[in-house]
Design an enzyme around this catalytic site. Structure first.
Site, PDB file in Angstrom:
ATOM      1  CG  ASP A   1      -5.925   1.165   5.245  1.00 32.69           C
ATOM      2  OD1 ASP A   1      -6.124   1.107   4.213  1.00 32.69           O
ATOM      3  OD2 ASP A   1      -4.865   0.496   5.844  1.00 32.69           O
TER       4      ASP A   1
ATOM      5  CG  ASP B   1      -0.137  -1.199   0.917  1.00 35.81           C
ATOM      6  OD1 ASP B   1      -0.213  -0.143   1.518  1.00 35.81           O
ATOM      7  OD2 ASP B   1      -0.934  -2.001   1.165  1.00 35.81           O
TER       8      ASP B   1
HETATM    9  C1  GLA Z   1      -3.224  -1.584   4.246  1.00 32.95           C
HETATM   10  C2  GLA Z   1      -2.220  -0.132   4.233  1.00 32.95           C
HETATM   11  C3  GLA Z   1      -0.859  -0.600   4.785  1.00 32.95           C
HETATM   12  C4  GLA Z   1      -1.263  -1.049   6.376  1.00 32.95           C
HETATM   13  C5  GLA Z   1      -2.087  -2.067   6.581  1.00 32.95           C
HETATM   14  C6  GLA Z   1      -2.444  -2.238   8.007  1.00 32.95           C
HETATM   15  O1  GLA Z   1      -2.435  -2.414   3.895  1.00 32.95           O
HETATM   16  O2  GLA Z   1      -2.234   0.058   2.972  1.00 32.95           O
HETATM   17  O3  GLA Z   1      -0.156   0.698   4.860  1.00 32.95           O
HETATM   18  O4  GLA Z   1      -1.806  -0.042   7.015  1.00 32.95           O
HETATM   19  O5  GLA Z   1      -3.355  -2.177   5.669  1.00 32.95           O
HETATM   20  O6  GLA Z   1      -3.327  -3.518   8.016  1.00 32.95           O
END
Ligand code: GLA
Length: 736
Positions: free
Chosen positions: A476, A546
């Site tokens: 990420d 997301d």
């Molecule tokens: C980001 C990612 C999510 C999740 C969060 C965790 O927003 O896109 O899918 O992994 O971080 O903190």
């Protein structure tokens, strides 16, 4: 020499030399005046005019070998349009009164800012054409490299600038490539834009003399504009017909693409590092090579363009190429447990995931350091002893005993100020001395351009994967750059951070993969904030957004697949109401939306009733019967999702055209049932296909169980869906 520092770049360059079973032809005329690349039904040609400029000659459908292609120098048009400035240059230096975007802009140590690039030599080596341009008086050369993919006609281009002078030359702007389309006032540009949770929106706009700038100033690709374009022509180009010129830059840092008509109406497209915070002091004898700009031509509309680009990505970009494994169905616990991960809680989720047929179990954020929320812990990559008193092993063993492999979330480039790492190394982050360090999600960016930072990150990742049976990392990246300082190097080298950061990111990823050949990686950046052909070469799949609402996702997926292959497009089934917009949808609808990409489950399984688990198990089993077609087949966008249309539909056809699947999605019924039949494309017209509903339901009245491909493509078919947010999938199987 291949140093650790340039290995990632070298790896990227290797894909330039990719060649499939078909032959690509790279040729130069006997007098060396015309150079051509032919492949995939596409011809790209450039030539040298009598003044020594290299001109673009042609880019489009394949031409015969004797096609008359000649580069002619234009005469001065007016005092305002001297010959040099109106010559269509393949790659122009900023000099001689150039008024359009240059390929490269330089300042020499003595203050000279005039750069005029002319042909010096070319070579054809294997399937690579190299054309060397040189300034008319200074020892500075630019080598343009080209390959063409024999199957799809996708051209890969880079530019390398070499300083043969005795003093450094400052590069203020450098494109990987510039492209030219013939004069026309009917070109239309399609591009992708958006923001967090709303990535991949399509915009269609006319190409005008006012430059359209698609860029990221974020340090990474960003959720904003994609480094991708597709240009068609009004009245000629549609989803299914007409010419399309398309392309994408393979770069995961700040980029800039420009599209516009020049002073004579020729369309110019350029792309490379974003010059807004870029300069490179090119030392004597040093060479700077750009990322790769991939570009292609399609004669049969936007659908043809994206299918060609998908096929190219599957064969030449995505790790493993044609041998890449199908994406396993994964479960990710983020939306279920957020930071509240525990050994017992994750084991309970894993039991249920396994019963549904999930193949990979992924623990998301919260497993390490003092990570109870997003305020602390990033940087301290040791297992949290309160949450996992016996380390990760008991959970991993359980996951494996349940028949799944194990994955883990990491965010290696970031640090919370509230972490042991930051307390020990406050100078490791991007910053300017004595200036604020702006936080995003309470975190700062480690400066990967520093070799000590790079080696630290690679070190702990390598150990984590070595010490634990980890098959998969979700990588990420959750903020943009601010105060992008690198105070430890000489002032004139500090903006190299824009390039060295990304190169070292690529280095870490490629080195980690080299040391752990079975490891798979998902690229993620707060959803789809860092997806491009650069990171795609080093990651097996991408977290698309997301925003997991299944209706929003149809639009997001439609935008994503304009540019990138559905196989890497992760799509999860999550809870209803959806966290992003509160929309309530059925589990069936959520599955049918997510099955149009690579399927994952992100719902809170603890909230699912037994009946839901059984439903999920049925859909996952059905997905496994079609995923080869969805992930490796051709995508036809039969009816794109639009706010003013009730129905959308996608159609996936396997490469051998023996299986196909039609997804029909109803947004909202209006005025009783008046939907038109959906007409598949890409079937073999002569072959007979049996059709059934993917979920085993009876076929709708009037849809025969078997007919020829021609029948299905002419007559079409549809389910009579009623209500809101409904879906259906038809499975086509070639009759034996
Ligand atoms: C980001 C990612 C999510 C999740 C969060 C965790 O927003 O896109 O899918 O992994 O971080 O903190």
């Amino acid at each position: 020499m291949v140093t650790k520092r340039n290995l990632a770049m070298t790896t990227a360059m290797l894909s330039l030399c990719w060649c499939g079973a078909l032959a690509a032809k790279v040729t130069a005329s006997a007098d060396g005046r015309v150079m051509r690349l032919d492949g995939g039904g596409v011809t790209y040609a450039l030539g040298v005019d009598d003044k020594g400029y290299v001109q673009p000659l042609y880019w489009g459908a394949a031409l015969d070998a004797n096609a008359p292609l000649v580069a002619k120098s234009p005469a001065e048009l007016s005092g305002f349009d001297p010959a040099g400035s109106i010559t269509p240059q393949e790659y122009a230096g900023q000099g001689e009164g150039l008024v359009s975007e240059p390929g490269i802009k330089t300042i020499f140590a003595d203050g000279n800012r005039d750069l005029v690039l002319k042909y010096r030599r070319h070579t054809v080596s294997g399937e690579t054409l190299s054309v060397e341009l040189a300034d008319i008086s200074r020892p500075l050369s630019v080598t343009l490299r080209y390959t063409i993919d024999p199957a799809t006609g996708v051209i890969a281009r880079t530019a390398s600038v070499r300083n043969g002078d005795k003093a450094p030359v400052r590069i203020d702007q450098i494109a990987a490539a510039t492209f030219t389309l013939p004069v026309g006032d009917d070109y239309r540009l399609r591009y992708l834009t958006g923001r967090h949770g709303a990535e991949w929106s399509q915009v269609d706009a006319p190409v005008t003399p006012a430059l359209t700038v698609l860029e990221s100033r974020r340090g990474s690709t960003g959720h904003g504009n994609q480094p991708w374009f597709a240009i068609g022509q009004d009245g000629r180009t549609s989803e299914t017909d007409g010419p399309v010129w398309y392309g994408a830059l393979g770069w995961s840092g700040s980029f800039r693409l420009t599209v516009g008509a020049d002073n004579l109406g020729r369309v110019r497209i350029g792309g490379g590092y974003n010059p807004y915070d870029f300069s490179w002091s090119l030392k004597p004898g040093e060479t700077l090579t750009t990322p790769i700009f991939y570009a292609g031509y399609a004669a049969k509309g936007m659908g043809d363009a994206s299918r060609r680009f998908h096929a190219f990505q599957r064969a030449a970009i995505i790790p493993g190429g044609a041998r890449a494994k199908l994406r396993p169905v994964l479960y990710n616990s983020w939306e279920a447990t957020t930071f509240n991960v525990t050994e017992a809680g994750q084991m309970a989720l894993a039991e249920k995931a396994a019963r549904m047929g999930v193949e990979r179990f992924v623990v998301d954020d919260g497993w390490f350091g003092a990570r109870d929320d997003d305020k602390a812990g990033l940087g301290d990559w040791t297992v949290n002893p309160r949450k996992f008193p016996n380390g990760l092993k008991p959970l991993i063993d359980r996951v494996k005993a349940l028949g799944m492999d194990f994955g883990l979330w990491v965010e290696p480039e970031m640090v919370n100020p509230n972490s042991d790492l930051y307390r020990a190394h406050p100078d490791w982050v991007l910053h300017f001395p004595d200036r604020p360090r702006t936080e995003g999600r309470n975190q700062l960016l480690l400066n990967l351009a520093r070799t000590d930072v790079r080696d630290h990150i690679l070190g702990w990742l390598d150990k984590l994967v070595r010490d634990n049976d980890i098959a998969f990392l979700k990588w990420d990246y959750n903020r943009n750059w601010t105060e992008a300082g690198w105070p430890q190097v000489a002032v004139e080298d500090q903006q190299r951070v824009q390039v060295d950061y990304v190169r070292n990111l690529y280095y870490i990823l490629s080195e980690l993969r080299r040391r752990h050949p079975g490891l798979e990686i998902e690229g993620c950046s707060g959803g789809g904030g860092r997806i491009d052909l650069g990171i795609m070469a080093l990651t097996d799949q991408s977290w698309t957004s997301d925003n997991t609402d299944p209706y929003d996702r149809l639009t997001i997926q439609d935008g994503f697949t304009q540019a990138y292959a559905p196989s890497i497009m992760m799509a999860w089934v999550t809870d209803s109401p959806n966290w992003a917009n509160g929309r309530q949808t059925s589990l069936d609808y959520r599955f049918l939306s997510a099955m149009q990409g690579s399927l994952g489950i992100g719902a809170n399984l603890d909230h699912m009733q037994e009946a839901d688990i059984a439903t999920a198990a049925r859909w996952i089993a059905a997905y496994k019967t079609i995923r080869d077609t969805v992930q490796r087949g051709d995508l036809y966008r039969i009816a794109p999702p639009r706010a003013d249309r009730a129905t959308s539909a996608t159609f996936y056809v396997s490469p051998d055209r023996k299986q196909a699947v039609l997804f029909q999605m109803l947004h909202s019924s209006m005025f009783r049932d008046n939907g038109a039949a959906l007409r598949p494309q890409g079937l073999d017209p002569a072959r007979r296909y049996r059709v059934r509903m993917l979920d085993g339901a009876a076929l709708p009245d009037g849809v025969p169980g078997e007919a020829s491909g021609a029948y299905w493509m002419e007559r079409g078919l549809r389910a009579k869906l009623k209500g809101d947010f409904q879906g259906a999938a038809f499975l086509f199987d070639a009759a034996p």
